[in-house]
Design a protein around this motif. Structure first.
Motif, mmCIF file in Angstrom:
data_model
loop_
_atom_site.group_PDB
_atom_site.id
_atom_site.type_symbol
_atom_site.label_atom_id
_atom_site.label_comp_id
_atom_site.label_asym_id
_atom_site.label_seq_id
_atom_site.Cartn_x
_atom_site.Cartn_y
_atom_site.Cartn_z
ATOM 1 N N LEU A 1 18.997 -12.110 14.560
ATOM 2 C CA LEU A 1 18.235 -10.988 15.480
ATOM 3 C C LEU A 1 16.762 -10.546 14.860
ATOM 4 N N ARG A 2 16.149 -9.994 16.056
ATOM 5 C CA ARG A 2 14.685 -9.763 15.629
ATOM 6 C C ARG A 2 14.312 -8.281 16.191
ATOM 7 N N ARG A 3 13.392 -7.853 15.128
ATOM 8 C CA ARG A 3 12.918 -6.249 15.415
ATOM 9 C C ARG A 3 11.849 -6.380 16.449
ATOM 10 N N GLU A 4 12.058 -5.363 17.606
ATOM 11 C CA GLU A 4 11.179 -5.302 18.747
ATOM 12 C C GLU A 4 10.702 -3.929 18.566
ATOM 13 N N SER A 5 9.939 -3.437 19.507
ATOM 14 C CA SER A 5 9.262 -2.050 19.466
ATOM 15 C C SER A 5 10.630 -1.040 19.558
ATOM 16 N N ASP A 6 11.624 -1.452 20.430
ATOM 17 C CA ASP A 6 12.825 -0.575 20.664
ATOM 18 C C ASP A 6 14.056 -0.767 19.729
ATOM 19 N N GLY A 7 13.848 -1.692 18.705
ATOM 20 C CA GLY A 7 15.045 -1.617 17.942
ATOM 21 C C GLY A 7 15.235 -3.242 17.784
ATOM 22 N N TRP A 8 16.344 -3.675 17.188
ATOM 23 C CA TRP A 8 16.702 -4.823 16.945
ATOM 24 C C TRP A 8 17.633 -5.702 18.111
ATOM 25 N N CYS A 9 17.194 -6.738 18.454
ATOM 26 C CA CYS A 9 17.790 -7.437 19.338
ATOM 27 C C CYS A 9 18.173 -8.899 19.033
#
Length: 154
Positions: free
Chosen positions: A141-149
């Motif tokens: 998973l990767r952290r993005e501006s709106d959470g983890w994806c």
């Protein structure tokens, strides 16, 4: 000659009795308000609605993905993937081989183990168990501006 009534003499006039009943009613309402207010404060303090840690967010995303996959909801699983990857529904990438069949075989036990977070990336050892069949589903998973994806499912 004075007449006597059969009613007991309480020693209080009618206005005094009304004031006493009003005071008792107000006291009962205050006690009820304190009980309801205390319960509301207790529920707010123990609801756990505060911000979730990164580990909790990663686990929730991984459990959601595994749950979607166990129900055969490829669209829901695809929506958990990072936007840059594109949809997974149309292709086979990121979709592990799962048992097929009726609803009986779709009831899976979801296990999320070994969550490791390093900076803005995380790895999760996910497992779906269908009775005696176990399917390992490790994911990244990767952290993005709106959470983890999810970036990768093996």
């Amino acid at each position: 000659m004075a007449t006597q009534s059969n009613a007991p003499d309480t020693g209080r006039s009618a206005p005094d009795r009304r004031r006493r009943l009003a005071a008792l009613g107000i006291a009962a309402l205050c006690v009820l308000a304190v009980i309801v207010g205390g319960y509301a404060i207790y529920r707010a303090a123990t609801s756990g609605d505060g911000p979730k840690s990164d580990t909790e967010q990663v686990e929730a995303q991984a459990r959601g993905y595994l749950g979607d996959m166990s129900r055969g909801d490829l669209r829901g699983a695809s929506e958990r993937m990072c936007q840059a990857l594109g949809p997974v529904v149309s292709g086979g990438g990121g979709v592990p081989d799962l048992p097929t069949g009726g609803n009986e075989t779709r009831k899976a036990e979801i296990v999320v183990d070994d969550v490791t977070i390093t900076g803005d990336s995380a790895s999760v050892a996910g497992v779906l168990r269908y009775g005696s069949t176990t399917t390992d589903i490790p994911m990244t998973l990767r952290r993005e501006s709106d959470g983890w994806c999810i970036t990768d499912v093996q």
